[in-house]
Design an enzyme around this catalytic site. Structure first.
Site, PDB file in Angstrom:
ATOM      1  N   GLY A  49     -33.726 -19.776 -30.671  1.00  9.81           N
ATOM      2  CA  GLY A  49     -33.526 -21.216 -30.781  1.00  9.81           C
ATOM      3  C   GLY A  49     -32.134 -21.607 -31.233  1.00  9.81           C
ATOM      4  CD  GLU A 113     -33.835 -16.785 -34.820  1.00  8.91           C
ATOM      5  OE1 GLU A 113     -34.402 -16.653 -33.730  1.00  8.91           O
ATOM      6  OE2 GLU A 113     -32.643 -17.108 -34.910  1.00  8.91           O
ATOM      7  CG  HIS A 237     -31.203  -8.692 -31.280  1.00  6.80           C
ATOM      8  ND1 HIS A 237     -32.422  -8.262 -31.729  1.00  6.80           N
ATOM      9  CD2 HIS A 237     -31.222 -10.050 -31.361  1.00  6.80           C
ATOM     10  CE1 HIS A 237     -33.158  -9.321 -32.069  1.00  6.80           C
ATOM     11  NE2 HIS A 237     -32.444 -10.412 -31.858  1.00  6.80           N
ATOM     12  NE  ARG A 284     -29.536 -11.357 -34.671  1.00  3.06           N
ATOM     13  CZ  ARG A 284     -29.381 -12.314 -33.814  1.00  3.06           C
ATOM     14  NH1 ARG A 284     -28.321 -12.322 -33.055  1.00  3.06           N
ATOM     15  NH2 ARG A 284     -30.282 -13.236 -33.693  1.00  3.06           N
ATOM     16  CG  HIS A 345     -28.013 -10.038 -29.160  1.00  2.00           C
ATOM     17  ND1 HIS A 345     -28.899 -10.335 -28.148  1.00  2.00           N
ATOM     18  CD2 HIS A 345     -28.002 -11.120 -29.977  1.00  2.00           C
ATOM     19  CE1 HIS A 345     -29.419 -11.543 -28.350  1.00  2.00           C
ATOM     20  NE2 HIS A 345     -28.880 -12.044 -29.441  1.00  2.00           N
ATOM     21  NE  ARG A 380     -24.619 -14.803 -32.169  1.00  2.00           N
ATOM     22  CZ  ARG A 380     -25.898 -14.990 -31.834  1.00  2.00           C
ATOM     23  NH1 ARG A 380     -26.519 -16.104 -32.169  1.00  2.00           N
ATOM     24  NH2 ARG A 380     -26.547 -14.080 -31.147  1.00  2.00           N
ATOM     25  CG  LEU A 386     -28.080 -21.181 -27.594  1.00  5.48           C
ATOM     26  CD1 LEU A 386     -29.589 -21.365 -27.563  1.00  5.48           C
ATOM     27  CD2 LEU A 386     -27.510 -21.344 -26.193  1.00  5.48           C
TER      28      LEU A 386
HETATM   29  P1  FAD Z   1     -23.204 -18.152 -20.761  1.00  8.28           P
HETATM   30  O1  FAD Z   1     -24.439 -18.931 -20.931  1.00  8.28           O
HETATM   31  O2  FAD Z   1     -23.326 -16.675 -20.791  1.00  8.28           O
HETATM   32  O3  FAD Z   1     -22.580 -18.599 -19.377  1.00  8.28           O
HETATM   33  C1  FAD Z   1     -21.465 -17.951 -18.846  1.00  8.28           C
HETATM   34  C2  FAD Z   1     -21.111 -18.633 -17.539  1.00  8.28           C
HETATM   35  O4  FAD Z   1     -19.831 -18.190 -17.113  1.00  8.28           O
HETATM   36  C3  FAD Z   1     -22.078 -18.335 -16.406  1.00  8.28           C
HETATM   37  O5  FAD Z   1     -22.298 -19.508 -15.663  1.00  8.28           O
HETATM   38  C4  FAD Z   1     -21.306 -17.330 -15.566  1.00  8.28           C
HETATM   39  O6  FAD Z   1     -21.656 -17.363 -14.193  1.00  8.28           O
HETATM   40  C5  FAD Z   1     -19.895 -17.842 -15.756  1.00  8.28           C
HETATM   41  N1  FAD Z   1     -18.867 -16.834 -15.499  1.00  8.28           N
HETATM   42  C6  FAD Z   1     -18.618 -15.697 -16.185  1.00  8.28           C
HETATM   43  N2  FAD Z   1     -17.600 -15.033 -15.629  1.00  8.28           N
HETATM   44  C7  FAD Z   1     -17.202 -15.763 -14.564  1.00  8.28           C
HETATM   45  C8  FAD Z   1     -16.218 -15.589 -13.578  1.00  8.28           C
HETATM   46  N3  FAD Z   1     -15.416 -14.510 -13.519  1.00  8.28           N
HETATM   47  N4  FAD Z   1     -16.098 -16.538 -12.612  1.00  8.28           N
HETATM   48  C9  FAD Z   1     -16.902 -17.632 -12.608  1.00  8.28           C
HETATM   49  N5  FAD Z   1     -17.848 -17.849 -13.527  1.00  8.28           N
HETATM   50  C10 FAD Z   1     -17.998 -16.921 -14.492  1.00  8.28           C
HETATM   51  N6  FAD Z   1     -28.062 -17.623 -29.202  1.00  8.28           N
HETATM   52  C11 FAD Z   1     -28.659 -18.527 -29.997  1.00  8.28           C
HETATM   53  O7  FAD Z   1     -27.986 -19.351 -30.614  1.00  8.28           O
HETATM   54  N7  FAD Z   1     -30.014 -18.554 -30.106  1.00  8.28           N
HETATM   55  C12 FAD Z   1     -30.814 -17.673 -29.459  1.00  8.28           C
HETATM   56  O8  FAD Z   1     -32.031 -17.739 -29.573  1.00  8.28           O
HETATM   57  C13 FAD Z   1     -30.216 -16.692 -28.639  1.00  8.28           C
HETATM   58  N8  FAD Z   1     -30.962 -15.775 -27.982  1.00  8.28           N
HETATM   59  C14 FAD Z   1     -30.351 -14.910 -27.126  1.00  8.28           C
HETATM   60  C15 FAD Z   1     -31.127 -14.012 -26.380  1.00  8.28           C
HETATM   61  C16 FAD Z   1     -30.525 -13.172 -25.464  1.00  8.28           C
HETATM   62  C17 FAD Z   1     -31.385 -12.218 -24.662  1.00  8.28           C
HETATM   63  C18 FAD Z   1     -29.123 -13.187 -25.310  1.00  8.28           C
HETATM   64  C19 FAD Z   1     -28.455 -12.263 -24.340  1.00  8.28           C
HETATM   65  C20 FAD Z   1     -28.351 -14.053 -26.060  1.00  8.28           C
HETATM   66  C21 FAD Z   1     -28.949 -14.915 -26.971  1.00  8.28           C
HETATM   67  N9  FAD Z   1     -28.191 -15.812 -27.715  1.00  8.28           N
HETATM   68  C22 FAD Z   1     -28.803 -16.717 -28.524  1.00  8.28           C
HETATM   69  C23 FAD Z   1     -26.752 -15.932 -27.480  1.00  8.28           C
HETATM   70  C24 FAD Z   1     -26.508 -17.125 -26.564  1.00  8.28           C
HETATM   71  O9  FAD Z   1     -27.511 -17.172 -25.562  1.00  8.28           O
HETATM   72  C25 FAD Z   1     -25.157 -17.060 -25.892  1.00  8.28           C
HETATM   73  O10 FAD Z   1     -24.164 -16.754 -26.826  1.00  8.28           O
HETATM   74  C26 FAD Z   1     -24.804 -18.383 -25.237  1.00  8.28           C
HETATM   75  O11 FAD Z   1     -25.836 -18.791 -24.375  1.00  8.28           O
HETATM   76  C27 FAD Z   1     -23.494 -18.271 -24.483  1.00  8.28           C
HETATM   77  O12 FAD Z   1     -23.316 -19.452 -23.740  1.00  8.28           O
HETATM   78  P2  FAD Z   1     -21.979 -19.659 -22.923  1.00  8.28           P
HETATM   79  O13 FAD Z   1     -22.064 -21.009 -22.341  1.00  8.28           O
HETATM   80  O14 FAD Z   1     -20.816 -19.322 -23.782  1.00  8.28           O
HETATM   81  O15 FAD Z   1     -22.043 -18.536 -21.787  1.00  8.28           O
HETATM   82  C1  SIN Z   2     -33.257 -13.935 -31.078  1.00 10.63           C
HETATM   83  O1  SIN Z   2     -34.072 -14.728 -30.635  1.00 10.63           O
HETATM   84  O2  SIN Z   2     -33.536 -12.984 -31.816  1.00 10.63           O
HETATM   85  C2  SIN Z   2     -31.851 -14.123 -30.719  1.00 10.63           C
HETATM   86  C3  SIN Z   2     -31.303 -15.176 -31.554  1.00 10.63           C
HETATM   87  C4  SIN Z   2     -29.827 -15.159 -31.483  1.00 10.63           C
HETATM   88  O3  SIN Z   2     -29.233 -14.329 -30.787  1.00 10.63           O
HETATM   89  O4  SIN Z   2     -29.237 -15.988 -32.157  1.00 10.63           O
END
Ligand code: FAD
Ligand code: SIN
Length: 527
Positions: A49, A113, A237, A284, A345, A380, A386
């Protein structure tokens, strides 16, 4: 080559990129690129979340303190304060966009968490990211000023070096990107470019991150001349599902937040209380190291995460996605423990930005996981990521809008030059090098490090950098080649940063420098 121009170009369609787009689109024409489908980033995968102070009795001061403690003091306190204080408003905006956060009575349901001293995590069951991505994407698709362009793999930023008449101003004017469907290279230009390309998790063999997390934005910014910081701070993670077929399925930290406990499957002992007084709810890095220690000491493949002591309805209600997924694999989490291992992670380091999302380069901004904003420091805090995307996506958009009139117009940019390359006749090189990097990064630059192992990794990176550079110079670019080039670049930045830090702090733990130095200092690499 085709070329397209807009006011603002955003590379990345996750939480950071789409937040920025929605905050700019009422005044500007915005183009958003994604390298595959729009929802293939990490955002859609987020489970736990978004952290925000909403519980009665909770305070900003407490969220700030928890963030600084998890970050081992390497955080920038002013940035932490800014982000934490903006969190409740960010949640309200997501609700206005239709994100159906779980409720309890009159208010939102808050889960817990690791590292948080209060219930602070708003969520949509255990699939928060999917709901957030869907809401942001729907709003962006409906906006007439936003053009969403999937399947464009950005290769490199277009900078002053690519101007028809070199100005020497050092500006960024957009990006060259290869169209995944046609193989052609397109030029996208804009007065302002925002990198929102996510993390670099796939530098490691085992990672919860999606396939596209190859550090593209970090590598592109570095090549264009921007500083990167704290790249050694790679977060592992503690609880990724151990399954030989499903390699990167996360078991959310909220399972531990709602009562899940960790057991050594050999001895049957609950081990976390031996490592930290916060037991399963320690930050973590501590939980991941404890699991790593148990696995290494007893030669285990995994440890057990067990929430089967909680009522079955409660478990199914809180974790429907995980429950269904595990059931499909023959594990009933209401009755049996889940085998888990740590996996890479989150990328805490990245492109250096200020509180407005500005990088070192004029015309280039960045937000989200590809950045080092000062929020996370050496580790982190759960669910602060997010949040960072929402706060910095908006901050960068506001800064660009406020200074719009002073931004110079885009000059003529040279087309992509393919005159000296041919189609690759050795695709095997890509696969071989990709696997090699991810394997030695896992073995030599993982949870517990030594200088010798880091030096081994550095030597391999040097060889591969030359080989991949040579390959890149001779063959037409493909998405896989672009990612491989970025992967080796990012691995290099991680290892150089890790070798630079002569202490153990947060996520960087080395047997050769086990102490934490009195002063917390960022590792900043200058191109
Ligand atoms: P992303 O959402 O990763 O988006 C990256 C974008 O860049 C994509 O559209 C991709 O296509 C584009 N892109 C990349 N390279 C290129 C390129 N060369 N050319 C064109 N486009 C490109 N965080 C939390 O706060 N809470 C959580 O519960 C949580 N759970 C998670 C669970 C998992 C399994 C994972 C992996 C992560 C989790 N995180 C969580 C971390 C969080 O999801 C991410 O840090 C966050 O979503 C990153 O968002 P962003 O917009 O920076 O990048
Ligand atoms: C998780 O749901 O454990 C991931 C949360 C996060 O990456 O912040």
């Amino acid at each position: 080559m085709t070329s397209a121009s807009s006011d603002v170009l955003i590379i990345g369609s996750g939480a950071a990129g789409l937040t920025a787009a929605l905050n700019l689109a009422d005044r500007f024409r915005v183009t958003v690129l994604a390298k595959g489908a729009l929802n293939e980033g990490a955002t859609a995968w987020a489970q736990g979340g978004v952290a925000a102070v909403l519980e009665e009795g909770d305070t900003f001061a407490s969220h700030i303190e928890d963030t600084m403690v998890a970050g081992a003091g390497l955080n920038d306190r002013a940035i932490v304060e800014m982000v934490v204080e903006r969190a409740p408003a960010a949640i309200a905006r997501l609700q206005a966009l239709g994100v159906p956060f779980a409720t309890e009575g009159e208010g939102l349901h808050l889960t817990r968490e690791g590292g948080h001293s209060h219930r602070r995590i708003v969520h949509v069951a255990d699939a928060t990211g999917w709901a957030v991505q869907e809401a942001l994407q729907k709003a962006a698709e409906a906006h007439p000023n936003i053009t969403l362009v999937p399947d464009q793999v950005a290769i490199d930023l277009a900078t002053s070096r690519h101007e028809e008449r070199y100005s020497g101003a050092g500006n960024v004017w957009g990006v060259y990107a290869v169209d995944r469907r046609t193989g052609r290279v397109n030029l996208f230009t804009a007065r302002a470019t925002i990198l929102a390309t996510g993390g670099a998790g796939r530098t490691y063999l085992f990672s919860t991150a999606p396939r596209g997390a190859t550090g593209d934005g970090i590598a592109m910014a570095w090549r264009a001349g921007a500083r990167v910081s704290n790249m050694e701070m790679m977060q592992f993670h503690p609880t990724c599902l151990y399954n030989l077929e499903v390699k990167n399925f996360l078991i959310t930290e909220a399972v531990r937040g709602e009562g899940g406990r960790l057991f050594n499957p050999l001895t049957g002992k609950r081990f976390m209380p031996d490592y930290d007084e916060r037991a399963e709810l320690a930050p973590r890095d501590i939980v991941a190291r404890a699991i790593d220690a148990e696995i290494k000491r007893d030669g285990l493949d995994y440890v057990h995460l067990d929430i089967s002591h909680m009522p079955a309805d409660f478990v199914r209600g809180h974790f429907p996605t995980i429950y269904d997924k595990l059931l499909g694999l023959g594990i009933d989490m209401t009755a049996a423990p889940i085998p888990v291992v740590p996996a890479q992670h989150y990328t805490c380091g990245g492109i250096v930005i200020d509180r407005d999302g500005r990088t070192d380069l004029p015309g280039l901004y960045a937000a989200g996981e590809c950045t080092e904003s000062g929020l996370h420091g050496a580790n982190r805090l759960a669910s602060n990521s997010l949040l960072e995307c929402f706060v910095f996506g908006e901050a960068a958009a506001n800064y660009i809008a406020a200074g719009w009139d002073a931004l110079p117009a885009v000059p003529a940019i040279r087309p992509w030059d393919e005159s000296r390359v041919t189609d690759s006749d050795e695709e095997v090189v890509i696969k071989q090098n990709w696997t090699e990097i991810r394997r030695f990064m896992w073995n030599y630059v993982g949870i517990v490090r030594t200088t010798k192992r880091l030096q081994r990794a550095a030597a391999r990176i040097k060889l591969l950098t030359d080989e991949i550079g040579d390959y890149y110079g001779h063959f037409r670019v493909t998405p896989d080649l672009i990612e491989l080039r970025n992967l080796v670049q990012t691995a290099d930045l991680i290892v150089r940063s890790a070798l630079h830090r002569h202490e153990s702090r947060g996520l960087h733990y080395t047997l050769d420098w086990p102490e934490t130095l009195p002063e917390a200092v960022d590792t900043v690499l200058v191109p």
